[in-house]
Write a protein that holds these residues in place. Structure first.
Motif, PDB file in Angstrom:
ATOM      1  N   THR A 324     -14.082  -1.558 -18.296  1.00  0.00           N
ATOM      2  CA  THR A 324     -14.968  -2.714 -18.298  1.00  0.00           C
ATOM      3  C   THR A 324     -16.255  -2.374 -17.572  1.00  0.00           C
ATOM      4  N   ASN A 326     -19.538  -4.304 -16.118  1.00  0.00           N
ATOM      5  CA  ASN A 326     -20.254  -5.546 -15.821  1.00  0.00           C
ATOM      6  C   ASN A 326     -21.681  -5.149 -15.483  1.00  0.00           C
ATOM      7  N   ASN A 382     -12.435   1.692  -8.321  1.00  0.00           N
ATOM      8  CA  ASN A 382     -13.187   0.464  -8.059  1.00  0.00           C
ATOM      9  C   ASN A 382     -12.311  -0.736  -8.409  1.00  0.00           C
ATOM     10  N   ARG A 383     -11.931  -1.483  -7.402  1.00  0.00           N
ATOM     11  CA  ARG A 383     -11.060  -2.642  -7.653  1.00  0.00           C
ATOM     12  C   ARG A 383     -11.804  -3.953  -7.418  1.00  0.00           C
ATOM     13  N   THR A 385     -13.365  -6.157  -9.116  1.00  0.00           N
ATOM     14  CA  THR A 385     -13.577  -6.501 -10.519  1.00  0.00           C
ATOM     15  C   THR A 385     -14.507  -7.692 -10.711  1.00  0.00           C
ATOM     16  N   PHE A 391     -15.235  -0.553 -13.994  1.00  0.00           N
ATOM     17  CA  PHE A 391     -13.873  -0.500 -13.470  1.00  0.00           C
ATOM     18  C   PHE A 391     -12.884  -0.586 -14.622  1.00  0.00           C
ATOM     19  N   THR A 393      -8.768  -2.193 -15.185  1.00  0.00           N
ATOM     20  CA  THR A 393      -7.708  -2.936 -14.497  1.00  0.00           C
ATOM     21  C   THR A 393      -6.357  -2.251 -14.663  1.00  0.00           C
TER      22      THR A 393
END
Lengths: 470, 440
Positions: A324, A326, A382-383, A385, A391, A393
């Protein structure tokens, strides 16, 4: 119609784009070789409205809001989300070819040039070259705006011939394509080229700064011309020279197919495809179509024969894994991707010099390799989110895992290539089955393992030499 | 030539691992100073000025009337050759002055630490940035093959620490392309480390071990994969050593940073930061003797001088002055730092650029590609404070209106290889060139 295997489809999508999920590769492969290439090249027929909506909602690209950070965020966002992958890739090719930099040119003009490159990416080469040369970014970048009658500035006239069209020496025959005197004469033809200092900043010729005297170019060759040649004339003449057809073909092969050597076989290959350009009215589209559908493109020699460009490494990992991104909102975006790419050696909108980036081992140094390894670590660990950035999941990762460690390793290697990693399979299995103190543990694909070892596994795969190749 | 000029597949051919054994005193607590300043240490720093720096605007032939007439906008008058403190930058009784932005270089020259070699070039100079850079980097006029420092490294640095030669920057300059030795490129110490998941520190060893195992597999000779794996391992291993070494650096010298008042130019900040990294490396790693830094942006086809405020006419400020100021200040600060660490007798620095620029200025307050250029060689071992070579005549230009060379650049390389690096210039350069004389 030649069929297209999954591996061939993946190869085509990685090269003509950045790569994709198994579903995207299956859909492409089902079209067969010519059909798949057509679907990539005829990108204007692909609905890209979701991306355009996202761009208009989250970017400020107007005259007073535009800046270098914003246009870099914009381009990476396009690369990650576009359904027209070849449009971005070919635009990147032309950006490298015309190698204009924000170090000298303001962001608005860099952005406008990028729009021009994508608009004409598949046009006749003559037209692309002319429009880019008359666009403010290039007029500023290579000093055409200060190239005036009686005091010619040779910058554009030189690079036009050395880097944009023919090269100093013919890539097939080795003959010298032009002389220092030609540089001077060509520079005179472009005197007075300028642009109006008012939006939309159109090209204009400053008549009293243009040299209307006689210029003599390429004397003693079949391309010799003498007369009051204009810049437009020069572009027409140079675009028609076989040396230009060969040079462009050579560059396209090095970018899309495999590194061209000086062997007789490779020279013959370049010559053959250069004829496609010459026989099709200098159509970039036909040249590119011929290259992407060729047996050379799908030859064993071509597979994983190039070192991934940083943008391919970054965008490819996200697209292949289904991660993902962003991108953030207006002027408050995430430039995680452009910063990582810059640190790996590819600062978009700022190639290192007028010759563009140095490919293949040019991307490889200890510093740039550490940047690749560390971007992989950042992506996988990288958590946060909720914030702009990139990142993946645990759920996304778990959907790729299998119950056994061996199948899990193979599934991720397939997903990220497909990569043929030989002995690394066993080493990666050992990683999955090793605990904190080095003692063996049993692999299970539960939440805790996914968050720790699967993230670690993908980081490791992204550090494999095989994953650095395209 | 065109086909191969920017490729260097050979770099991985027959690559052997450079020993990465931790020098003994890094483990213990020995004071660094004594070990670092070993009497026989020979440090060589190469400073590449990318883009073709204007030699006539660097070492200025201010008494030559042709100079003034060829450069109506750019030419300095004798009265203008004063640095920011008002000190003359005219080189003694010689008919040359340094650009006023180079006050620190002038002080090094006056104290006998800086030599200037005039008229440097080679036969049939190439006016393409890329060919010319390749020619200077490989030390041959075809521009093909490995770099001259890479060949030296292959002959002399095998078996030494993996940090015995270091490039500061993101990508490796061609001068370092080698067959056997992998020269690390370091753009920042903070980033120069192999990171793993901070949440699971207990898994770090597994990560590092797996990386090692997968990247030390056998790959086809001369393949990209082999080169990548070798580079990756060198990076990860060198990173650990580097972190522990440079942490111990201290210095009384302040290198300019953005928060200084007044704020220095970006060029000054970046170049000085690179030289500080060199200082951190050579003062903490005793094998680190071959260093390389680059400063780009010298391609001044337009607006070589001045700013918007003065309509690009003020020779004391602007693009070239900013860069020369960075070179001059950076070299002086680095010299001072070496002196503070007892290493000033152990360092030689050399600047080079791929070509000089056209004597006749263009209409853009700039200059097109030219030929010869001066070189600076700096350090206590150098017989400085004087000019070497010969300035070419401005009245006897070649067909393109460029200067004719007087000193082959390989004479400068050869002298440094033979008299400073303890190498064999014949073996590195393929021929022996007449020494210039700046080293005894």
């Amino acid at each position: 119609m030649a069929s297209l295997s999954f591996d061939e489809g993946a190869h085509l999508l990685r090269r003509a784009g950045f790569g994709g999920t198994p579903q995207e590769i299956d859909e492409l492969s089902a079209l067969g070789r010519e059909g798949a290439v057509d679907s990539l090249i005829n990108y204007n027929q692909i609905d890209n409205s979701a991306l355009e909506s996202l761009i208009s909602a989250n970017f400020n690209l107007t005259g007073d809001g535009i800046n270098n950070g914003e246009i870099r965020r914009w381009w990476f966002t396009r690369m990650v989300f576009t359904k027209r992958q070849f449009e971005e890739k070919l635009t990147l090719f032309w950006h490298n070819h015309f190698a204009t930099s924000a170090s000298k040119v303001q962001a608005l003009f860099m952005f406008n040039q990028n729009m021009l490159l994508r608009q004409l990416a598949l046009d006749r080469f003559d037209n692309l070259l002319l429009k880019v040369s008359q666009d403010p970014a290039m007029l500023i970048w290579l000093d055409s705006i200060t190239n005036v009658l009686g005091k010619a500035n040779e910058n554009f006239g030189r690079e036009l011939q050395e880097l944009f069209t023919m090269g100093i020496n013919d890539v097939v025959t080795g003959e010298q394509n032009y002389t220092e005197q030609d540089v001077k004469e060509v520079a005179r033809a472009f005197t007075g080229w300028n642009y109006r200092r008012q939006s939309p900043f159109p090209f204009q010729l400053t008549a009293n700064q243009h040299d209307n005297g006689s210029k003599s170019i390429y004397p003693g060759t079949p391309w010799a011309q003498t007369g009051n040649l204009s810049g437009e004339d020069i572009i027409t003449i140079v675009s028609a020279r076989p040396a230009t057809a060969r040079y462009l073909t050579w560059k396209l092969f090095n970018f899309f197919v495999y590194p061209i050597t000086s062997s007789a076989e490779d020279k013959a290959t370049i010559d053959r495809f250069a004829k496609v350009y010459l026989n099709n009215n200098h159509s970039i589209k036909e040249l590119v179509r011929a290259i992407l559908t060729s047996d050379e493109f799908f030859s064993e020699r071509a597979f994983f024969s190039l070192v991934k460009q940083p943008s391919e490494f970054i965008v490819g990992a996200i697209r292949m894994l289904g991660g993902t991104y962003n991108q953030g909102t207006n002027q408050r975006g995430s430039n995680t991707l452009s910063t990582a790419s810059r640190n790996m050696g590819q600062d978009l909108f700022a190639p290192p010099d007028v010759a563009g980036w140095d490919f293949n081992l040019g991307w490889v140094s200890t510093a740039t390799m550490l940047e690749r390894f560390n971007f992989a670590n950042t992506f996988l660990t990288n958590r946060n989110t909720g914030n702009p950035g990139v990142f993946i999941t645990n759920d996304q990762l778990r959907s790729i895992t299998k119950a056994s460690s061996k199948k899990t390793v193979k599934r991720f290697l397939s997903r990220l290539g497909p990569l043929n990693a030989g002995e690394a399979i066993g080493l990666l299995r050992t990683y999955l089955e090793t605990g904190d103190n080095g003692q063996p543990v049993t692999y299970v694909n539960d939440d805790a393992t996914v968050d720790k070892k699967i993230r670690g596994l993908v980081h490791q795969i992204m550090c494999l030499p095989e994953f650095q190749l395209n | 030539m065109a086909i191969n000029r920017r490729q260097f597949i050979k770099r991985s051919a027959g690559a052997v691992s450079v020993g990465l054994v931790m020098p003994r005193f890094w483990m213990g607590g020995l004071a660094h100073g004594q070990e670092i300043a070993a009497a026989n240490r020979r440090i060589f720093l190469v400073i590449q000025l990318g883009g073709g720096s204007d030699g006539l605007n660097t070492v200025i032939p201010f008494t030559d009337s042709r100079y003034a007439s060829l450069r109506p906008t750019l030419a300095f008058k004798d009265t203008e050759l004063k640095d920011a403190q008002g000190n003359s930058t005219i080189l003694g009784s010689d008919p040359f002055g340094l650009n006023p932005a180079m006050g620190e270089m002038k002080s090094l020259y006056d104290s006998g630490k800086a030599a200037i070699v005039l008229g440097v070039g080679y036969p049939n100079q190439n006016l393409s940035h890329f060919f010319a850079t390749d020619i200077w980097s490989t030390a041959n006029t075809t521009g093909a093959g490995n770099g001259w420092l890479g060949r030296y490294a292959d002959q002399r640095l095998l078996g030494l620490s993996g940090l015995s030669a270091v490039n500061i920057g993101g990508s490796l300059p061609k001068a370092f392309f080698a067959d056997k030795v992998v020269v690390p490129s370091i753009s920042s110490f903070a980033a120069y480390t192999f990171q793993t998941d901070g949440r699971f520190a207990g898994d770090r060893n597994n990560q590092v071990n797996t990386f090692h195992a997968t990247n030390t597999r056998t790959f086809p000779v001369s393949s990209f994969a082999a080169a990548i794996a070798h580079e990756g391992i060198t990076a990860a291993d060198g990173a650990a050593q580097l972190q522990s070494a440079v942490a111990s650096y201290t210095s009384p010298v302040h290198y300019p940073v953005a928060t200084d008042n007044p704020a220095p130019s970006q060029q000054v900040i970046q170049f000085c930061a690179a030289l500080k990294m060199v200082a951190q490396i050579v003062t903490t790693i005793p094998d680190a003797n071959l260093l390389y830094v680059q400063l780009g942006g010298f391609d001044h086809h337009s607006q070589e001088i001045g700013t918007n405020q003065d309509n690009f006419t003020n020779k004391l400020v602007g693009a070239h002055a900013n860069l020369l100021r960075a070179v001059s200040l950076g070299i002086k600060l680095f010299y001072d730092d070496m002196e503070a660490h007892g290493l000033a007798d152990n360092v030689v620095m050399m600047t080079w650029t791929e070509f000089g620029r056209r004597p006749n200025e263009n209409a853009s307050h700039g200059t097109d590609h030219g030929t010869v250029t001066p070189m600076f060689v700096v350090g206590n071992p150098v017989q400085g404070g004087r000019l070497y070579g010969q300035q070419p005549s401005l009245s006897d230009l070649d067909n393109a209106g460029n200067l004719k060379f007087k000193v082959d650049f390989r004479s400068v390389y050869g002298e440094i290889i033979d008299k400073w690096l303890g190498g064999d210039s014949q073996a590195v350069l393929g021929a022996r060139y007449d020494a210039v004389g700046f080293l005894t």
